[in-house]
Write a protein that holds these residues in place. Sequence first.
Motif, PDB file in Angstrom:
ATOM      1  N   ILE A   1       0.877  -1.130  -0.045  1.00  0.00           N
ATOM      2  CA  ILE A   1       0.041   0.141   0.063  1.00  0.00           C
ATOM      3  C   ILE A   1       0.882   1.319   0.050  1.00  0.00           C
ATOM      4  CG2 ILE A   1      -1.719   1.159   1.366  1.00  0.00           C
ATOM      5  CD1 ILE A   1      -2.905  -1.555   2.198  1.00  0.00           C
ATOM      6  N   GLU A   2       2.001   1.429   0.642  1.00  0.00           N
ATOM      7  CA  GLU A   2       2.785   2.466   0.499  1.00  0.00           C
ATOM      8  C   GLU A   2       3.458   2.600  -0.587  1.00  0.00           C
ATOM      9  OE1 GLU A   2       5.495   1.310   3.966  1.00  0.00           O
ATOM     10  OE2 GLU A   2       4.206   1.991   5.573  1.00  0.00           O
ATOM     11  N   TRP A   3       3.930   1.592  -1.206  1.00  0.00           N
ATOM     12  CA  TRP A   3       4.581   1.720  -2.496  1.00  0.00           C
ATOM     13  C   TRP A   3       3.621   2.286  -3.601  1.00  0.00           C
ATOM     14  CZ3 TRP A   3       9.634   1.548  -2.904  1.00  0.00           C
ATOM     15  CH2 TRP A   3      10.029   1.517  -3.954  1.00  0.00           C
ATOM     16  N   ILE A   4       2.417   1.818  -3.571  1.00  0.00           N
ATOM     17  CA  ILE A   4       1.474   2.160  -4.276  1.00  0.00           C
ATOM     18  C   ILE A   4       1.089   3.780  -4.162  1.00  0.00           C
ATOM     19  CG2 ILE A   4      -1.077   2.283  -4.917  1.00  0.00           C
ATOM     20  CD1 ILE A   4      -1.039  -0.567  -4.462  1.00  0.00           C
ATOM     21  N   ALA A   5       1.214   4.170  -2.909  1.00  0.00           N
ATOM     22  CA  ALA A   5       0.773   5.594  -2.442  1.00  0.00           C
ATOM     23  C   ALA A   5       2.114   6.400  -3.018  1.00  0.00           C
ATOM     24  CB  ALA A   5       0.814   5.845  -0.950  1.00  0.00           C
ATOM     25  N   ALA A   6       3.354   5.831  -2.879  1.00  0.00           N
ATOM     26  CA  ALA A   6       4.425   6.622  -3.243  1.00  0.00           C
ATOM     27  C   ALA A   6       4.400   6.754  -4.768  1.00  0.00           C
ATOM     28  CB  ALA A   6       5.775   5.783  -2.814  1.00  0.00           C
TER      29      ALA A   6
END
Length: 117
Positions: free
Chosen positions: A17-22
Amino acid sequence: MHALSIPTWIIHVSSVIEWIAAILLIWTYGEVKRDRTWWGLSFAMLPALVSAMCACTWHFFDNPASLEWLVTLQASMTVLGNITLCAAAWWIWRSAQKPERKNTTTRAAKDVTIDVS
């Protein structure tokens, strides 16, 4: 789904999820700055995202031998992702150097006076 503990699953899922947000934030930054190099970075992040999703999928199904090809795909996407991220970082660095060269040339040209008498 029993291959990993709940805390480990939380780390895996939150990392994806963090990678998608980044990726989305970097894309937006590129739009705000009107700089395509940042869009390139967001695209360069996609193979690493695929790699993470392969790992989560394999663990979700309890690491079966029938899905071992996901491990190979994950490793391949990790290598590809490292290469694309390196290339994107170089592209951003190179584009940041261009204005400095122009300013240096302009300053040098202003300092030179030509005596035509």
